[in-house]
Design a protein around this motif. Sequence first.
Motif, mmCIF file in Angstrom:
data_model
loop_
_atom_site.group_PDB
_atom_site.id
_atom_site.type_symbol
_atom_site.label_atom_id
_atom_site.label_comp_id
_atom_site.label_asym_id
_atom_site.label_seq_id
_atom_site.Cartn_x
_atom_site.Cartn_y
_atom_site.Cartn_z
ATOM 1 N N VAL A 318 0.833 -1.199 0.000
ATOM 2 C CA VAL A 318 0.000 0.000 0.000
ATOM 3 C C VAL A 318 0.871 1.254 0.000
ATOM 4 C CG1 VAL A 318 -1.731 1.301 1.298
ATOM 5 C CG2 VAL A 318 -1.891 -1.186 1.163
ATOM 6 N N THR A 319 1.945 1.236 0.798
ATOM 7 C CA THR A 319 2.854 2.380 0.843
ATOM 8 C C THR A 319 3.515 2.609 -0.507
ATOM 9 O OG1 THR A 319 3.291 1.936 3.188
ATOM 10 C CG2 THR A 319 4.836 3.382 2.052
ATOM 11 N N SER A 320 3.848 1.541 -1.204
ATOM 12 C CA SER A 320 4.467 1.657 -2.531
ATOM 13 C C SER A 320 3.556 2.409 -3.493
ATOM 14 C CB SER A 320 4.783 0.268 -3.094
ATOM 15 O OG SER A 320 5.778 -0.380 -2.343
ATOM 16 N N VAL A 321 2.298 2.030 -3.513
ATOM 17 C CA VAL A 321 1.355 2.688 -4.423
ATOM 18 C C VAL A 321 1.218 4.165 -4.066
ATOM 19 C CG1 VAL A 321 -1.042 2.760 -5.200
ATOM 20 C CG2 VAL A 321 0.088 0.568 -4.876
ATOM 21 N N LEU A 322 1.111 4.464 -2.768
ATOM 22 C CA LEU A 322 0.979 5.862 -2.343
ATOM 23 C C LEU A 322 2.164 6.704 -2.804
ATOM 24 C CD1 LEU A 322 -0.381 5.432 1.301
ATOM 25 C CD2 LEU A 322 -1.606 6.378 -0.657
ATOM 26 N N LEU A 323 3.370 6.188 -2.651
ATOM 27 C CA LEU A 323 4.569 6.953 -3.010
ATOM 28 C C LEU A 323 4.769 7.022 -4.519
ATOM 29 C CD1 LEU A 323 7.063 5.691 -0.284
ATOM 30 C CD2 LEU A 323 6.004 7.940 -0.425
ATOM 31 N N LEU A 324 4.531 5.924 -5.207
ATOM 32 C CA LEU A 324 4.767 5.896 -6.655
ATOM 33 C C LEU A 324 3.788 6.788 -7.408
ATOM 34 C CD1 LEU A 324 5.514 2.091 -7.074
ATOM 35 C CD2 LEU A 324 7.142 3.971 -7.328
ATOM 36 N N VAL A 325 2.616 7.008 -6.830
ATOM 37 C CA VAL A 325 1.644 7.926 -7.430
ATOM 38 C C VAL A 325 1.755 9.315 -6.811
ATOM 39 C CG1 VAL A 325 -0.812 8.389 -7.771
ATOM 40 C CG2 VAL A 325 0.055 6.064 -8.011
ATOM 41 N N GLY A 326 2.010 9.359 -5.507
ATOM 42 C CA GLY A 326 2.004 10.636 -4.804
ATOM 43 C C GLY A 326 3.187 11.528 -5.101
ATOM 44 N N MET A 327 4.373 10.956 -5.273
ATOM 45 C CA MET A 327 5.547 11.798 -5.524
ATOM 46 C C MET A 327 5.463 12.548 -6.854
ATOM 47 S SD MET A 327 8.930 10.005 -3.947
ATOM 48 C CE MET A 327 9.185 9.942 -2.163
ATOM 49 N N GLU A 441 14.199 -2.568 3.855
ATOM 50 C CA GLU A 441 13.289 -2.874 2.750
ATOM 51 C C GLU A 441 12.224 -1.793 2.622
ATOM 52 O OE1 GLU A 441 13.279 -5.344 0.466
ATOM 53 O OE2 GLU A 441 15.274 -5.859 1.229
ATOM 54 N N TYR A 442 11.783 -1.279 3.749
ATOM 55 C CA TYR A 442 10.755 -0.237 3.724
ATOM 56 C C TYR A 442 11.277 1.021 3.041
ATOM 57 C CZ TYR A 442 7.054 2.852 5.455
ATOM 58 O OH TYR A 442 6.010 3.740 5.533
ATOM 59 N N PHE A 443 12.505 1.430 3.370
ATOM 60 C CA PHE A 443 13.045 2.658 2.790
ATOM 61 C C PHE A 443 13.421 2.486 1.317
ATOM 62 C CE2 PHE A 443 13.807 4.068 7.258
ATOM 63 C CZ PHE A 443 13.088 5.250 7.164
ATOM 64 N N LYS A 444 13.546 1.233 0.861
ATOM 65 C CA LYS A 444 13.782 1.020 -0.572
ATOM 66 C C LYS A 444 12.607 1.538 -1.390
ATOM 67 C CE LYS A 444 16.904 -2.986 -0.521
ATOM 68 N NZ LYS A 444 17.048 -4.427 -0.852
ATOM 69 N N ILE A 445 11.416 1.483 -0.789
ATOM 70 C CA ILE A 445 10.223 2.004 -1.471
ATOM 71 C C ILE A 445 10.407 3.489 -1.776
ATOM 72 C CG2 ILE A 445 7.745 2.372 -1.273
ATOM 73 C CD1 ILE A 445 7.673 0.036 0.704
ATOM 74 N N PHE A 446 10.922 4.230 -0.800
ATOM 75 C CA PHE A 446 11.143 5.661 -0.984
ATOM 76 C C PHE A 446 12.214 5.907 -2.050
ATOM 77 C CE2 PHE A 446 9.011 5.467 3.012
ATOM 78 C CZ PHE A 446 8.383 6.684 3.186
ATOM 79 N N ALA A 447 13.266 5.077 -2.044
ATOM 80 C CA ALA A 447 14.349 5.246 -3.024
ATOM 81 C C ALA A 447 13.839 5.010 -4.438
ATOM 82 C CB ALA A 447 15.496 4.290 -2.695
ATOM 83 N N ILE A 448 13.036 3.968 -4.622
ATOM 84 C CA ILE A 448 12.496 3.664 -5.950
ATOM 85 C C ILE A 448 11.571 4.779 -6.418
ATOM 86 C CG2 ILE A 448 11.010 2.089 -7.232
ATOM 87 C CD1 ILE A 448 12.086 -0.170 -5.443
ATOM 88 N N ALA A 449 10.666 5.205 -5.525
ATOM 89 C CA ALA A 449 9.736 6.280 -5.891
ATOM 90 C C ALA A 449 10.482 7.579 -6.176
ATOM 91 C CB ALA A 449 8.722 6.488 -4.766
ATOM 92 N N GLY A 450 11.527 7.853 -5.387
ATOM 93 C CA GLY A 450 12.321 9.061 -5.625
ATOM 94 C C GLY A 450 13.045 9.016 -6.947
ATOM 95 N N GLY A 451 13.575 7.845 -7.304
ATOM 96 C CA GLY A 451 14.271 7.722 -8.591
ATOM 97 C C GLY A 451 13.340 7.935 -9.766
ATOM 98 N N ILE A 452 12.143 7.368 -9.682
ATOM 99 C CA ILE A 452 11.165 7.548 -10.759
ATOM 100 C C ILE A 452 10.718 9.008 -10.835
ATOM 101 C CG2 ILE A 452 8.836 6.929 -11.515
ATOM 102 C CD1 ILE A 452 9.344 4.150 -10.332
ATOM 103 N N SER A 453 10.519 9.623 -9.681
ATOM 104 C CA SER A 453 10.078 11.018 -9.657
ATOM 105 C C SER A 453 11.149 11.960 -10.205
ATOM 106 C CB SER A 453 9.713 11.428 -8.228
ATOM 107 O OG SER A 453 8.640 10.650 -7.752
ATOM 108 N N ALA A 454 12.419 11.551 -10.117
ATOM 109 C CA ALA A 454 13.488 12.381 -10.672
ATOM 110 C C ALA A 454 13.287 12.573 -12.173
ATOM 111 C CB ALA A 454 14.840 11.736 -10.388
ATOM 112 N N ALA A 455 12.736 11.540 -12.828
ATOM 113 C CA ALA A 455 12.446 11.670 -14.261
ATOM 114 C C ALA A 455 11.377 12.734 -14.498
ATOM 115 C CB ALA A 455 11.995 10.319 -14.815
ATOM 116 N N THR A 456 10.389 12.783 -13.600
ATOM 117 C CA THR A 456 9.342 13.799 -13.719
ATOM 118 C C THR A 456 9.921 15.193 -13.533
ATOM 119 O OG1 THR A 456 7.833 12.178 -12.721
ATOM 120 C CG2 THR A 456 7.048 14.443 -12.917
ATOM 121 N N VAL A 457 10.828 15.346 -12.572
ATOM 122 C CA VAL A 457 11.482 16.639 -12.354
ATOM 123 C C VAL A 457 12.253 17.061 -13.593
ATOM 124 C CG1 VAL A 457 13.230 17.848 -11.004
ATOM 125 C CG2 VAL A 457 11.638 16.314 -9.862
ATOM 126 N N ALA A 458 12.968 16.116 -14.196
ATOM 127 C CA ALA A 458 13.751 16.424 -15.396
ATOM 128 C C ALA A 458 12.851 16.919 -16.522
ATOM 129 C CB ALA A 458 14.537 15.187 -15.839
#
Length: 503
Positions: A318-327, A441-458
């Motif tokens: 659930v946290t993964s979905v929130l971050l991957l969409v929310g960021m 493992e929990y903080f890996k979710i934040f790292a993955i979402a942050g990496g994907i969001s970096a593409a959006t920032v670019a």
Amino acid sequence: MSATTESTMDTPAPTLAERVRKPVVEIFLGEGLKAKVFRGGAWLGAGSFSEQVVRFGRNILLARLLAPEAFGTMAIVLSACSVVQTIMDVGVKEALIQNPRGSEDEYVGAAWWMAFGRSLSFCAVLVTIAPLIAKFYGNPLLSPLFRVAAVGVLFEGVLSSRAYVAIKEMKFRKWAIINHGGAIVGVLVTIGLSLLLRNVWALVLGYCAESAGRSVLSFVVCPYLPPSKLPMAAIRDLVRFSKRAFGLSLLNLIFARTDIFVLAKMFSPAALGLYTMAIYLVQTPTSFIMNLLGQTMLPTYSRIQGDHTRTNRVLMQVTSVLLLVGMPALIFISFCGRSLLGLLYGSRYAAAAGPLVAASFVALFNAVNGQITTVYYAKGQPQLHRRCVLITATTMIILTYPLVMGLGLLGGQVAAMIAIIAGFLFQLVRLRGLTDLDLSEYFKIFAIAGGISAATVAIFLAMRTLTFVNQPIPNLFMGIAACVIGCGLGLLVFLKKGLKAPA
């Protein structure tokens, strides 16, 4: 070659359609926990989406019908009502859902009498203190507004307790009709009254109509006749759960409303109206998501409360979905907030773009933190959440005034941002001791979402080099496109990795 081997070789491999059909049938027709959660979420999501669309349209219309002062005054009314309401909160719904005997008639009756007694006490207290609140803010109009708003809470108190049982039994269709149907009634009444009255009374009467609509629908969808005799044994049992959660509602309110109380004293109602409409723009969809998750995940976690491995897995999904969409959505608000406010509400509201961006950050972390809180409630230990809320409330009390003095309206949400991060980190560490959650493992979710969001920032940074994209409408269209790309990449990662875990 054996007959078994020959039989296996002769069996054709399942087609793509068969492989797709099996999980779909399991989700829509199955009786497993995942199927019930999915179907319930679909009902709640459809109802809540309809409600939020109507609210969103209402806000756009009301921003042009009513002056900002009306929204600022209504923010004071709702905040003050919430203070008294939460002081008297007894956690009826949560106690009934969590209790293994919550479906029994005795407990349903106990829940109704507890809720009714609490709402009746609330009305009496608010009517008494209304003149004092009006005097504190120097606005005589607040006194009658408070008293009328108290009627709305009285309607909430007579809600059919069988509606809460429907949530416990994961019959979310009924709760969706009650909760979101009442909200839509309130929105329509507010719009109609705004066309006639053109003042804050339309907002207050609409608030009462929403509560009345929800109460009436609860008895239509979940018929119930409260017992004439108080079921004292069941009341004592439900109160035991409530004692563990005592103070949580008030502390949560301090976190959520301190900025309103401070800003209402330091700024004009018009400035407060700009601020509240801006943060409501992000809080409205966030409330939709958090209510949807809270209503589906509390009974879900309750059913697997003894299985730590499964609880952690569901929490991380659930946290993964929130971050991957929310960021990506947070980045969209950061780059397009001013254009969004100007086009939706009018150019004067664009001045509140700063609070909107900060509120988006607060909303994302609040939603993530809410999942941990739901785990605590599902395990029957809401008291574990108390220190987190105490941290957020204390931080808000300490930081709001100095930050507002230094940053103006933005300071209210900056204080909330610092508070929610502090509370989230504390609660996360505490969860590790309760469910053996692997924090790496929990903080890996934040790292993955942050990496994907970096593409959006670019993408956003590249777009800003184009002059025409800085105009409001092109800015929004390009921003939405970048946000969709980011969300799409995030969900693709989730479907590829997150769903590989066994159910």
